[in-house]
Design a protein around this motif. Sequence first.
Motif, PDB file in Angstrom:
ATOM      1  N   THR A  13       0.856  -1.188   0.000  1.00  0.00           N
ATOM      2  CA  THR A  13       0.000   0.000   0.000  1.00  0.00           C
ATOM      3  C   THR A  13       0.893   1.240   0.000  1.00  0.00           C
ATOM      4  N   GLY A  33     -17.420  -2.646  -0.441  1.00  0.00           N
ATOM      5  CA  GLY A  33     -17.770  -2.547  -1.867  1.00  0.00           C
ATOM      6  C   GLY A  33     -17.953  -3.934  -2.477  1.00  0.00           C
ATOM      7  N   GLN A  55      -6.856  -9.802   3.530  1.00  0.00           N
ATOM      8  CA  GLN A  55      -6.352  -9.002   4.655  1.00  0.00           C
ATOM      9  C   GLN A  55      -6.807  -9.589   5.982  1.00  0.00           C
ATOM     10  N   MET A  81      -7.956   0.597  -5.143  1.00  0.00           N
ATOM     11  CA  MET A  81      -7.776   2.025  -4.846  1.00  0.00           C
ATOM     12  C   MET A  81      -6.440   2.416  -5.484  1.00  0.00           C
ATOM     13  N   THR A  82      -6.242   3.691  -5.754  1.00  0.00           N
ATOM     14  CA  THR A  82      -4.956   4.103  -6.320  1.00  0.00           C
ATOM     15  C   THR A  82      -3.829   3.641  -5.398  1.00  0.00           C
ATOM     16  N   PHE A  83      -4.086   3.745  -4.116  1.00  0.00           N
ATOM     17  CA  PHE A  83      -3.064   3.462  -3.111  1.00  0.00           C
ATOM     18  C   PHE A  83      -2.778   1.965  -2.966  1.00  0.00           C
ATOM     19  N   THR A  84      -3.669   1.135  -3.484  1.00  0.00           N
ATOM     20  CA  THR A  84      -3.468  -0.312  -3.343  1.00  0.00           C
ATOM     21  C   THR A  84      -3.149  -0.966  -4.699  1.00  0.00           C
ATOM     22  N   GLY A 108     -13.760  -0.048  -8.165  1.00  0.00           N
ATOM     23  CA  GLY A 108     -13.276   0.740  -7.026  1.00  0.00           C
ATOM     24  C   GLY A 108     -12.881   2.147  -7.445  1.00  0.00           C
ATOM     25  N   SER A 109     -12.502   2.959  -6.463  1.00  0.00           N
ATOM     26  CA  SER A 109     -12.246   4.382  -6.727  1.00  0.00           C
ATOM     27  C   SER A 109     -11.193   4.602  -7.811  1.00  0.00           C
ATOM     28  N   GLY A 132     -20.913  -0.226  -8.422  1.00  0.00           N
ATOM     29  CA  GLY A 132     -20.717  -1.462  -9.172  1.00  0.00           C
ATOM     30  C   GLY A 132     -21.879  -2.430  -9.257  1.00  0.00           C
ATOM     31  N   GLU A 133     -22.868  -2.297  -8.386  1.00  0.00           N
ATOM     32  CA  GLU A 133     -23.862  -3.368  -8.243  1.00  0.00           C
ATOM     33  C   GLU A 133     -24.507  -3.781  -9.570  1.00  0.00           C
ATOM     34  N   HIS A 221     -16.420   8.297  -7.483  1.00  0.00           N
ATOM     35  CA  HIS A 221     -17.092   7.055  -7.867  1.00  0.00           C
ATOM     36  C   HIS A 221     -18.478   6.931  -7.243  1.00  0.00           C
ATOM     37  N   ASP A 254     -19.905   9.470   4.404  1.00  0.00           N
ATOM     38  CA  ASP A 254     -19.032  10.660   4.447  1.00  0.00           C
ATOM     39  C   ASP A 254     -19.521  11.626   5.520  1.00  0.00           C
ATOM     40  N   PHE A 381      -4.458  14.193  -3.094  1.00  0.00           N
ATOM     41  CA  PHE A 381      -4.929  12.901  -3.581  1.00  0.00           C
ATOM     42  C   PHE A 381      -5.344  13.034  -5.054  1.00  0.00           C
TER      43      PHE A 381
HETATM   44  C1  B12 Z   1     -14.097   2.459   4.750  1.00  0.00           C
HETATM   45  C2  B12 Z   1     -12.863   2.948   4.037  1.00  0.00           C
HETATM   46  C3  B12 Z   1     -11.660   2.364   4.364  1.00  0.00           C
HETATM   47  C4  B12 Z   1     -11.578   1.198   5.341  1.00  0.00           C
HETATM   48  C5  B12 Z   1     -11.974  -0.115   4.659  1.00  0.00           C
HETATM   49  C6  B12 Z   1     -11.471  -0.232   3.234  1.00  0.00           C
HETATM   50  C7  B12 Z   1     -12.154  -1.342   2.450  1.00  0.00           C
HETATM   51  N1  B12 Z   1     -11.512  -2.477   2.366  1.00  0.00           N
HETATM   52  O1  B12 Z   1     -13.251  -1.178   1.934  1.00  0.00           O
HETATM   53  C8  B12 Z   1     -10.087   1.275   5.791  1.00  0.00           C
HETATM   54  C9  B12 Z   1     -10.023   2.108   7.043  1.00  0.00           C
HETATM   55  C10 B12 Z   1      -9.365  -0.044   6.034  1.00  0.00           C
HETATM   56  C11 B12 Z   1      -9.486   2.041   4.608  1.00  0.00           C
HETATM   57  C12 B12 Z   1      -8.166   2.032   4.336  1.00  0.00           C
HETATM   58  C13 B12 Z   1      -7.589   2.748   3.301  1.00  0.00           C
HETATM   59  N2  B12 Z   1      -8.228   3.663   2.511  1.00  0.00           N
HETATM   60 CO1  B12 Z   1     -10.123   3.959   2.496  1.00  0.00          CO
HETATM   61  N3  B12 Z   1     -11.917   4.441   2.453  1.00  0.00           N
HETATM   62  C14 B12 Z   1     -12.946   3.982   3.070  1.00  0.00           C
HETATM   63  C15 B12 Z   1     -14.196   4.778   2.655  1.00  0.00           C
HETATM   64  C16 B12 Z   1     -14.468   5.826   3.728  1.00  0.00           C
HETATM   65  C17 B12 Z   1     -15.439   3.959   2.410  1.00  0.00           C
HETATM   66  C18 B12 Z   1     -15.251   2.730   1.498  1.00  0.00           C
HETATM   67  C19 B12 Z   1     -16.572   2.053   1.337  1.00  0.00           C
HETATM   68  O2  B12 Z   1     -16.880   1.123   2.049  1.00  0.00           O
HETATM   69  N4  B12 Z   1     -17.416   2.569   0.430  1.00  0.00           N
HETATM   70  C20 B12 Z   1     -18.761   2.089   0.218  1.00  0.00           C
HETATM   71  C21 B12 Z   1     -18.816   1.161  -0.970  1.00  0.00           C
HETATM   72  C22 B12 Z   1     -20.260   0.897  -1.312  1.00  0.00           C
HETATM   73  O3  B12 Z   1     -18.183   1.836  -2.048  1.00  0.00           O
HETATM   74  P1  B12 Z   1     -16.869   1.274  -2.731  1.00  0.00           P
HETATM   75  O4  B12 Z   1     -16.004   0.588  -1.764  1.00  0.00           O
HETATM   76  O5  B12 Z   1     -16.263   2.320  -3.564  1.00  0.00           O
HETATM   77  O6  B12 Z   1     -17.447   0.116  -3.709  1.00  0.00           O
HETATM   78  C23 B12 Z   1     -18.313   0.384  -4.798  1.00  0.00           C
HETATM   79  C24 B12 Z   1     -17.611   0.672  -6.130  1.00  0.00           C
HETATM   80  O7  B12 Z   1     -16.354   1.298  -5.975  1.00  0.00           O
HETATM   81  C25 B12 Z   1     -17.525  -0.657  -6.817  1.00  0.00           C
HETATM   82  N5  B12 Z   1     -16.454  -1.582  -6.495  1.00  0.00           N
HETATM   83  C26 B12 Z   1     -15.560  -1.567  -5.494  1.00  0.00           C
HETATM   84  N6  B12 Z   1     -14.719  -2.618  -5.573  1.00  0.00           N
HETATM   85  C27 B12 Z   1     -15.078  -3.329  -6.647  1.00  0.00           C
HETATM   86  C28 B12 Z   1     -14.529  -4.498  -7.203  1.00  0.00           C
HETATM   87  C29 B12 Z   1     -15.101  -5.021  -8.353  1.00  0.00           C
HETATM   88  C30 B12 Z   1     -14.534  -6.271  -8.958  1.00  0.00           C
HETATM   89  C31 B12 Z   1     -16.210  -4.375  -8.965  1.00  0.00           C
HETATM   90  C32 B12 Z   1     -16.815  -4.943 -10.187  1.00  0.00           C
HETATM   91  C33 B12 Z   1     -16.761  -3.197  -8.406  1.00  0.00           C
HETATM   92  C34 B12 Z   1     -16.185  -2.690  -7.255  1.00  0.00           C
HETATM   93  O8  B12 Z   1     -18.760  -1.245  -6.436  1.00  0.00           O
HETATM   94  C35 B12 Z   1     -19.022  -0.939  -5.051  1.00  0.00           C
HETATM   95  C36 B12 Z   1     -20.511  -0.872  -4.815  1.00  0.00           C
HETATM   96  O9  B12 Z   1     -21.108   0.188  -5.525  1.00  0.00           O
HETATM   97  C37 B12 Z   1     -13.725   5.426   1.320  1.00  0.00           C
HETATM   98  C38 B12 Z   1     -14.397   6.750   0.978  1.00  0.00           C
HETATM   99  C39 B12 Z   1     -15.726   6.534   0.280  1.00  0.00           C
HETATM  100  N7  B12 Z   1     -16.663   7.380   0.575  1.00  0.00           N
HETATM  101  O10 B12 Z   1     -15.928   5.600  -0.496  1.00  0.00           O
HETATM  102  C40 B12 Z   1     -12.213   5.531   1.544  1.00  0.00           C
HETATM  103  C41 B12 Z   1     -11.258   5.429   0.357  1.00  0.00           C
HETATM  104  C42 B12 Z   1     -11.705   4.323  -0.546  1.00  0.00           C
HETATM  105  N8  B12 Z   1      -9.994   5.061   1.002  1.00  0.00           N
HETATM  106  C43 B12 Z   1      -8.961   5.619   0.471  1.00  0.00           C
HETATM  107  C44 B12 Z   1      -7.628   5.391   0.894  1.00  0.00           C
HETATM  108  C45 B12 Z   1      -6.565   6.268   0.269  1.00  0.00           C
HETATM  109  C46 B12 Z   1      -7.312   4.396   1.830  1.00  0.00           C
HETATM  110  C47 B12 Z   1      -5.895   3.966   2.274  1.00  0.00           C
HETATM  111  C48 B12 Z   1      -4.919   3.808   1.123  1.00  0.00           C
HETATM  112  C49 B12 Z   1      -5.429   4.999   3.305  1.00  0.00           C
HETATM  113  C50 B12 Z   1      -3.969   4.788   3.747  1.00  0.00           C
HETATM  114  N9  B12 Z   1      -3.058   5.514   3.126  1.00  0.00           N
HETATM  115  O11 B12 Z   1      -3.726   3.999   4.592  1.00  0.00           O
HETATM  116  C51 B12 Z   1      -6.145   2.630   2.998  1.00  0.00           C
HETATM  117  C52 B12 Z   1      -5.853   1.373   2.111  1.00  0.00           C
HETATM  118  C53 B12 Z   1      -6.156   0.080   2.806  1.00  0.00           C
HETATM  119  C54 B12 Z   1      -5.914  -1.139   1.963  1.00  0.00           C
HETATM  120  N10 B12 Z   1      -4.672  -1.526   1.718  1.00  0.00           N
HETATM  121  O12 B12 Z   1      -6.866  -1.787   1.536  1.00  0.00           O
HETATM  122  C55 B12 Z   1      -9.360   6.543  -0.655  1.00  0.00           C
HETATM  123  C56 B12 Z   1      -9.004   5.975  -2.026  1.00  0.00           C
HETATM  124  C57 B12 Z   1      -8.571   7.047  -2.999  1.00  0.00           C
HETATM  125  C58 B12 Z   1      -8.160   6.482  -4.306  1.00  0.00           C
HETATM  126  N11 B12 Z   1      -7.905   7.356  -5.253  1.00  0.00           N
HETATM  127  O13 B12 Z   1      -8.060   5.322  -4.536  1.00  0.00           O
HETATM  128  C59 B12 Z   1     -10.898   6.756  -0.394  1.00  0.00           C
HETATM  129  C60 B12 Z   1     -11.735   6.986  -1.646  1.00  0.00           C
HETATM  130  C61 B12 Z   1     -11.048   7.956   0.575  1.00  0.00           C
HETATM  131  C62 B12 Z   1     -10.406   9.218   0.092  1.00  0.00           C
HETATM  132  N12 B12 Z   1      -9.488   9.691   0.858  1.00  0.00           N
HETATM  133  O14 B12 Z   1     -10.668   9.785  -0.912  1.00  0.00           O
HETATM  134  N13 B12 Z   1     -10.439   2.725   3.912  1.00  0.00           N
END
Ligand code: B12
Length: 470
Positions: A13, A33, A55, A81-84, A108-109, A132-133, A221, A254, A381
């Motif tokens: 990461t 997600g 994890q 994520m960009t970071f991962t 993902g983002s 993504g749903e 996203h 948020d 970011f």
């Molecule tokens: C909860 C959260 C965490 C949690 C859990 C992460 C997890 N495994 O989900 C914790 C605290 C662990 C975390 C850690 C980190 N996070 Co975070 N996190 C969040 C947060 C607040 C919510 C994520 C979430 O649950 N969203 C709700 C679901 C419904 O949305 P989603 O995950 O995006 O998924 C949807 C779509 O993206 C898509 N999708 C997602 N994955 C996939 C996969 C497939 C195959 C498909 C088809 C679709 C799909 O479909 C989903 C449903 O609609 C977001 C901000 C946000 N508002 O989204 C930041 C966010 C994702 N995190 C971010 C970051 C930077 C990090 C860290 C890198 C921070 C750090 N430097 O340590 C770490 C990385 C950890 C790791 N190695 O995995 C950034 C990513 C920015 C980017 N450009 O990528 C975000 C966007 C916040 C920000 N600052 O802008 N995070």
Amino acid sequence: MKVLLVNPPAENTIVGNNPTIIDEERGYNPPLGLLYIAAYAQKHTDWDIEILDTQVEELSYEKLEKRVEESNPDLVGIQAMTFTLLDVLKTARLVKKLDKDMPIVLGGSHVHIYPEETINLPEVDYLVLGEGEITFAEFLNNFGDKRKLKGVKGLVFQDNGETIYNEARELIQDLDALPFPARHLTPYKKYSSLLAKRSPITTMFTSRGCPYHCLFCERPHLGHKFRARSALNVVDEMEECVGMGINEFLVYDDTFTIRRQRTIDVCDEIIRRKLDIGWDIRARVDTVDEEMLEKLAEAHCERIHYGVEAGTPDILKVLRKGITLDEVRSAFRMTKVVGISTLAYFMIGSPTETREHIMKTIQVAKELDPDFVHITITTPFPATALYRKGLQEGILPYDYWREFAKNPTPNFQPLYWEEHLKTEELLELMKFAYKSFYTRPIYIFKELMRVRSLPELGRKIKAGLKVIGL
Ligand code: B12
Ligand code: SF4
């Protein structure tokens, strides 16, 4: 047909600037997600859905390889994520090594921000942009038929050397219509959090989209329009979790409190059903009031995370945060009065910020006296207005995030905003800020008074020593 959804290992990461303790002892959050798209696909397709959260299972790449082999899927989906990204691609390469024709789909983002750069990576076959749903389910239902896939909104893929960018999909309006996240497909009893009082925990999203425009933040996203689930639907999900033995919820919206009445309705419903739970929320200081906080406390909301960001009005203005220090003080005071713990988030090293501003921020942090502070160095970011501003003003040398997205190389280091203070100075100031907050005798005393067991005391001492040593 079977799809394996993978949350990749967190070995590479891109590091932020948290003190190590926050990362190491944070526990594990479910990959929400993936859980959402899995639940929807289970309901709307005939595919078998499997989730592998490497994890929480603490899997090395070697073990991951074994698990993929055992699973024997027809398709692999990975959360990015960009970071991962480095781990996402390492996982994809490992899958392709086992079967070079295995299709890989990313969501993902990251993919939403950099679709072109991502689809051109050799490891990647398909992208699902935005929410993504529905896109993912339609993709599965039409899998193998490229002609039909061209009609799936939100999908990007390669077809005979040509990249197909389908039309964007509109945001989901009725979030209540989505099935609850497929927690049953994960080892859900293993998720935990340093901050939580109970174990296991789970995470929830009760709304999507943030209507504010803070300079440093962008979550494109999920969109800017605030879309909320109904109170009944939210509490139904909580109740389902309670039935699974999960009693603590980290609500990651948020800003949970944007719609006042909905907040109160959620609380009333928790109270009415007498749910024996604890939960926490993220809120803006300008969206809470006394009555709402009393209700939250009555409904067992135990912690509120507030983004304060800066301790001076001019930096708050630069950050377009839209809050005043009076609102900050008032929110913290009211939250403490009702007995909810407070967490304050600050950032240092923002545009135009000087050492004097930062000293003021540290002073405000101490004055607010929250239960925890979280201080990071302002990091531009991807896709944020801050990043664009840095590029335009020449503070940031070139579009390095895009370059990374095109050619992800290990040891990539994100840059800070070195307008008035160099990175080394910012790191020193961050350490100083943590020390001056956490080593105050009053803070240590309060923490010791709260300790309920010997292991907890041990954890706190360990954490304290790490923060001091950083
Ligand atoms: C909860 C959260 C965490 C949690 C859990 C992460 C997890 N495994 O989900 C914790 C605290 C662990 C975390 C850690 C980190 N996070 Co975070 N996190 C969040 C947060 C607040 C919510 C994520 C979430 O649950 N969203 C709700 C679901 C419904 O949305 P989603 O995950 O995006 O998924 C949807 C779509 O993206 C898509 N999708 C997602 N994955 C996939 C996969 C497939 C195959 C498909 C088809 C679709 C799909 O479909 C989903 C449903 O609609 C977001 C901000 C946000 N508002 O989204 C930041 C966010 C994702 N995190 C971010 C970051 C930077 C990090 C860290 C890198 C921070 C750090 N430097 O340590 C770490 C990385 C950890 C790791 N190695 O995995 C950034 C990513 C920015 C980017 N450009 O990528 C975000 C966007 C916040 C920000 N600052 O802008 N995070
Ligand atoms: S920092 Fe919070 S309030 Fe500001 S845009 Fe991001 S999510 Fe919204």
